[in-house]
Design a protein around this motif. Structure first.
Motif, short mmCIF file in Angstrom:
data_model
loop_
_atom_site.label_atom_id
_atom_site.label_comp_id
_atom_site.label_asym_id
_atom_site.label_seq_id
_atom_site.Cartn_x
_atom_site.Cartn_y
_atom_site.Cartn_z
N ALA A 37 0.90 -1.16 0.00
CA ALA A 37 0.00 0.00 0.00
C ALA A 37 0.94 1.20 0.00
N PRO A 38 0.45 2.42 -0.32
CA PRO A 38 1.37 3.56 -0.37
C PRO A 38 2.13 3.76 0.95
N ASP A 39 1.53 3.34 2.06
CA ASP A 39 2.24 3.54 3.32
C ASP A 39 2.56 2.23 4.05
N VAL A 40 2.51 1.12 3.34
CA VAL A 40 2.88 -0.16 3.96
C VAL A 40 3.88 -0.90 3.07
N TRP A 41 5.00 -1.26 3.69
CA TRP A 41 6.03 -2.02 2.97
C TRP A 41 6.14 -3.40 3.58
N GLU A 42 6.22 -4.40 2.70
CA GLU A 42 6.41 -5.77 3.20
C GLU A 42 7.82 -6.24 2.87
N PHE A 43 8.52 -6.69 3.88
CA PHE A 43 9.89 -7.21 3.72
C PHE A 43 9.88 -8.71 3.95
N LYS A 44 10.38 -9.47 2.96
CA LYS A 44 10.59 -10.91 3.14
C LYS A 44 12.04 -11.12 3.56
N PHE A 53 16.27 7.60 10.44
CA PHE A 53 15.86 6.52 9.53
C PHE A 53 14.68 5.71 10.06
N VAL A 54 14.42 5.80 11.36
CA VAL A 54 13.26 5.06 11.88
C VAL A 54 12.10 5.99 12.21
N ARG A 55 12.36 7.30 12.14
CA ARG A 55 11.30 8.24 12.50
C ARG A 55 10.06 8.13 11.61
N PRO A 56 10.20 7.88 10.29
CA PRO A 56 8.99 7.77 9.46
C PRO A 56 8.18 6.51 9.75
N ILE A 57 8.72 5.58 10.55
CA ILE A 57 8.02 4.32 10.78
C ILE A 57 6.98 4.49 11.88
N ARG A 58 5.72 4.15 11.56
CA ARG A 58 4.69 4.27 12.58
C ARG A 58 4.51 2.96 13.33
N ASN A 59 4.57 1.86 12.59
CA ASN A 59 4.29 0.58 13.22
C ASN A 59 5.04 -0.53 12.47
N VAL A 60 5.50 -1.52 13.22
CA VAL A 60 6.14 -2.67 12.60
C VAL A 60 5.36 -3.91 13.01
N GLU A 61 4.89 -4.66 12.03
CA GLU A 61 4.09 -5.84 12.32
C GLU A 61 4.89 -7.08 11.91
N VAL A 62 5.06 -8.00 12.87
CA VAL A 62 5.75 -9.26 12.56
C VAL A 62 4.70 -10.25 12.06
N VAL A 63 4.69 -10.50 10.75
CA VAL A 63 3.69 -11.39 10.17
C VAL A 63 4.03 -12.84 10.51
N ASP A 64 5.28 -13.23 10.20
CA ASP A 64 5.79 -14.51 10.70
C ASP A 64 7.27 -14.31 10.98
N SER A 65 7.97 -15.39 11.31
CA SER A 65 9.35 -15.22 11.76
C SER A 65 10.23 -14.55 10.70
N HIS A 66 9.81 -14.61 9.43
CA HIS A 66 10.66 -14.02 8.39
C HIS A 66 9.88 -13.10 7.46
N THR A 67 8.81 -12.51 7.95
CA THR A 67 8.08 -11.51 7.16
C THR A 67 7.73 -10.33 8.06
#
Lengths: 324, 529
Positions: free
Chosen positions: B86-93, B131-145
């Motif tokens: 989404a424009p404001d959500v990034w997913e990292f694998k 570098f972390v100031r723009p981050i509002r929330n970090v969601e741990v989807v699973d152990s590697h997402t």
């Protein structure tokens, strides 16, 4: 005697206080440590945070007050750059500088004394003239240039000695020393010679003039007239007497060598206090600069005190209590 | 005459030694690499001080979610992929099966822990908090997402992640900067593990045999700091080290000719430029008229004057003569190939005639007088470059006095806006918004813009374009916006770009080096030839 000591100690204390004030104001006037330390792309918020973190948001007198309060508790502040206690940083670097300073003193006496004696005993020989001309070079060549030339010749061209750094070290008395390993010693030789060059010349000139003066003394003439061998006259009667001024000067030089071997240490990348202080000045790391200068002041005060006490012990004509 | 002969013999030995190839031992690669860098590493804590030498060492011990290659392009690091869902959500694998040097497994929790630690490192003189100031929330989807939600659309999140070194939650809970410096906590996932550290002197490394990426060539590395330029060069020539960075330009010609050595060069990301006083409408502090009388208005506010001053400068001559070729004349922040490079925007050619005409048009047919300030210990040859520019300006009738000062004094005064014109440098992230936001945008504390805009340039149109670009997730569209904003800034001569520095490393002939535009000197980039 006690009165004298007390007076000296209180004077020393005043010098320390004055020193710390001068450094505080000086660093404050030169520039802003945060401007230098902070990443260029830090925004205004981050700059304000850093200023606060380093305690630079307080007025200068308050910063000084905090410093004095902590200093009275044995804490000279934390380095802005390394985030370690400034005193500990300096003491860690001290062995490297001490062995360099003592190494150069040793070399200067080892080379300077015999050459000076020779020049004093045979003032008109060609050898003496070469020695005296050489000593002028020792006085006048800039240390950094000589250092670089030593590196170019002995490390780069001939490859006999390592060019820079401290090499391997060994533990002794809980500290790291490089003169105890062959590798460390080979690293020590060139910077020590570089640092010794000026002092060799000094010792040569002192010894020579001492010898020439002493040779004309009545007791030397008498010793000769007694039929003592020239060697005995030289090494017992003359040598003993010229040693007094030489030892005094060498002792005083030691202090300045420890304090100001900055140039040699940076040319040879010798990780001592001199290199630390120059790096700290470049980034206005005030706690380290203040702590370093206070240690140096303390060292000079102590050396001077010891010299004064020794004089009074050696020479009954010097009175400590008397109105100077 | 014995002494004459021996001196000649000595000279002969010297010249032979200088031309003959090095000893055979130096030709075969040793298992240990001895290298020397010019800037001291001040801490092994990867979040304590944002400083290039520290980052270089951190990049040997630790990894980032996104690493960068030699051309500063993003490469998968501890993250295998990243997408904006989404424009404001990034997913990292995240990469699986990665272990820290102490055997702990790397998981998403470690990233969360890192984000928490970054803004809370005590006494940091320059933190990574931005570098972390723009981050509002970090969601741990699973152990590697991981899903990272930002405050509004934030296209720069991946770029920011190339700056953050990831720590281990179990190992680094509550550790201090001193723990890192002492080696107790210098434990990462990177290609090298730290063996010993002597502050300001050397760091010893050994290879991490479990590294997930390309295996480094050298099993052991002796990473020395030799800050004196001549001493560093001498250490290379003497064979004490096999590799050095920050080769002084004065030695370039000689080192290039030396058969025993090889060089590695790349156009960097550091632009050297001139900034002007855009702030004052009335008299500028270091500008007077041709007779030395004060001028009531600031001539540097006039575009024609700024253009004339830029046209007067022969950039190629400066690069060739003063910099010994170690630079590229430029009219913009980036060299070709970097994101948001402006195509068809070549460096300004020198044109003294045209410059004089522009000055006359602007009402200064007799020119004026100015003082050009600059540092003398910050960038290669900085003091000599401003002298050259002073002469070039004087040639078009702008009588220039040159004043170079130590960086410590200079940078504080420049920041207070005390100068009329000064030389300074800027090392960019490979993204146009980085220099635009810091150097060109109107100063704005709330948004964190213009923090290094020391000339106080302000152009609302450019600010608007930048604002739009900073919310544009689509790379192609963002690049167009950034190019337009940069073009507008340079056409308005907000600053005068001079040249981009070339990063130069030198090494023994038997080595090769993958050069880096970001100036970092790392052991994993060096291999036997």
């Amino acid at each position: 005697m006690t009165v004298y000591l007390l007076r000296r100690i209180s004077q020393s204390f005043l010098v320390l206080v004055a020193m710390s004030m001068i450094v505080f104001v000086g660093v404050y006037a030169v520039g802003d440590p945060v401007e230098i330390l902070i990443s260029p792309d830090a925004d205004q918020m981050e700059r304000e945070r850093a200023i606060q973190a380093l305690g630079l948001d307080l007025p200068l007198w308050e910063q000084y007050g905090v410093f004095v309060w902590r200093a009275l508790h044995g804490d000279l502040g934390r380095s802005f750059v390394y985030n370690e206690p400034a005193l500990q940083l300096i003491l860690q670097k001290m062995p490297a500088t001490l062995e360099l300073a003592f190494g150069s003193m040793f070399i200067s006496v080892l080379i300077g004394l015999p050459l000076g004696m020779y020049a004093g005993l045979k003032p008109d020989s060609a050898g003496s003239k070469v020695i005296m001309a050489g000593s002028i070079l020792g006085f006048s060549l800039p240390t950094f240039w000589v250092g670089l030339m030593l590196i170019m010749v002995f490390a780069v061209q001939l490859g006999w000695l390592p060019s820079t750094g401290r090499g391997e070290t060994a533990h002794f008395l809980g500290l790291q020393w490089s003169f105890l390993t062959a590798n460390g010693l080979s690293h020590l030789v060139m910077p020590a010679i570089n640092l010794a060059l000026f002092k060799i010349s000094l010792v040569i000139r002192l010894t020579r003039s001492g010898v020439r003066e002493t040779m004309l003394m009545d007791y030397v003439k008498f010793a000769r007239a007694k039929g003592l061998s020239p060697a005995r006259v030289t090494f017992v009667h003359v040598f003993k007497n010229i040693l007094i001024p030489v030892v005094t000067v060498v002792g005083l030089e030691l202090g300045s060598t420890i304090a100001f071997s900055v140039v040699t240490e940076s040319v040879f990348a010798w990780p001592g206090m001199g290199k630390l202080i120059i790096d700290s000045i470049n980034v206005l790391d005030r706690p380290v600069i203040v702590a370093y200068l206070m240690i140096i002041v303390l060292m000079f005060i102590t050396i001077n005190l010891i010299v004064d006490l020794l004089y009074s012990a050696l020479d009954p004509r010097v009175r400590l209590e008397g109105k100077a | 005459m014995a002494w004459t002969r021996s001196i000649f013999a000595l000279l002969g030995a010297l010249s032979v030694a200088a031309t003959a190839p090095g000893p055979a031992a130096a030709q075969t690669a040793a298992p240990t690499l001895n290298m020397a860098v010019g800037a001291p590493v001040t801490s092994l804590d990867p979040h304590f001080h944002q400083l290039s030498p520290n980052n270089a060492v951190a990049a040997m011990i630790f990894d980032r979610l996104i690493n960068t290659d030699g051309q500063a392009r993003m490469q998968p690091g501890l993250a295998e992929s990243w997408t904006a869902i989404a424009p404001d959500v990034w997913e990292f694998k995240l990469r699986r099966g990665v272990r820290f040097h102490n055997g702990n497994e790397f998981t998403a929790e470690d990233v969360v822990f890192t984000f928490q630690r970054v803004p809370n490192v005590p006494n940091s003189p320059s933190s990574f908090a931005a570098f972390v100031r723009p981050i509002r929330n970090v969601e741990v989807v699973d152990s590697h997402t991981l899903r990272i939600t930002t405050n509004g659309p934030y296209p720069l999140l991946p770029q920011d992640m190339t700056n953050l070194y990831i720590l281990d939650r179990e190992t680094h809970q509550g550790v201090t900067t001193e723990d890192f410096n002492a080696g107790r906590a210098a434990i990462g996932t990177g290609p090298y593990r730290m063996v010993s550290h002597r502050m300001g002197d050397r760091i010893e490394f050994e290879r991490n045999e479990q590294y997930f990426g390309e295996r480094p060539a050298f099993a052991r590395v002796n990473y020395r700091m030799i800050t004196n330029d001549s001493a560093r060069t001498a250490a290379l020539l003497a064979g004490d080290v096999e590799f050095i960075d920050q080769v002084p330009t004065a030695d370039l010609a000689r080192l290039r000719q030396d058969q025993r050595l090889a060089m590695s060069e790349v156009t960097g990301l550091r632009l050297i430029y001139l900034a002007f006083d855009h702030h004052r409408d009335d008299a500028s502090p270091f500008v007077t008229d041709a007779e030395g009388r004060p001028i009531p208005r600031n001539p540097l506010r006039d575009l024609r004057v700024r253009r004339a001053l830029s046209m007067a400068i022969d950039r190629q001559a400066i690069v060739d003569r003063v910099m010994e070729g170690a630079g590229t004349p430029s009219a913009q922040f980036f060299p070709p190939g970097i994101f948001s490079f402006i195509p068809d925007f070549p460096a300004q050619r020198p044109d003294a005639e045209g410059a004089r005409r522009l000055l006359a048009e602007a009402g200064f047919p007799q020119g004026f007088r100015i003082t050009l300030h600059g540092p003398n210990d910050r960038y290669p040859n900085d003091g000599r470059v401003i002298q050259a520019i002073g002469q070039m300006w004087t040639r078009i009738g702008v009588r220039t006095a040159v004043e170079a000062q130590p960086w410590t004094t200079f940078v504080a005064r420049a920041g207070r806006g005390e100068f009329s014109a000064f030389l300074i440098g800027w090392g960019s992230n490979p993204e146009g918004s980085h220099p635009l936001r810091n150097l060109i945008a109107t100063q704005d504390r709330e948004r964190g813009w213009g923090a290094s805009n020391r000339g106080r340039y302000s152009n609302r149109a450019i600010d608007a374009q930048l604002e739009q670009a900073l919310r544009e997730i689509d790379d192609a569209r963002r690049e167009q916006l950034l190019i337009a904003a940069q073009r507008a800034a340079f056409e308005d001569v907000a600053i005068v770009p001079l040249y981009i520095q070339t990063n130069i490393w030198a090494m023994r002939r038997n080595l090769q080096h993958a050069s880096r535009a970001d100036e970092l000197t790392r052991a994993q980039d060096i291999r036997p030839r």
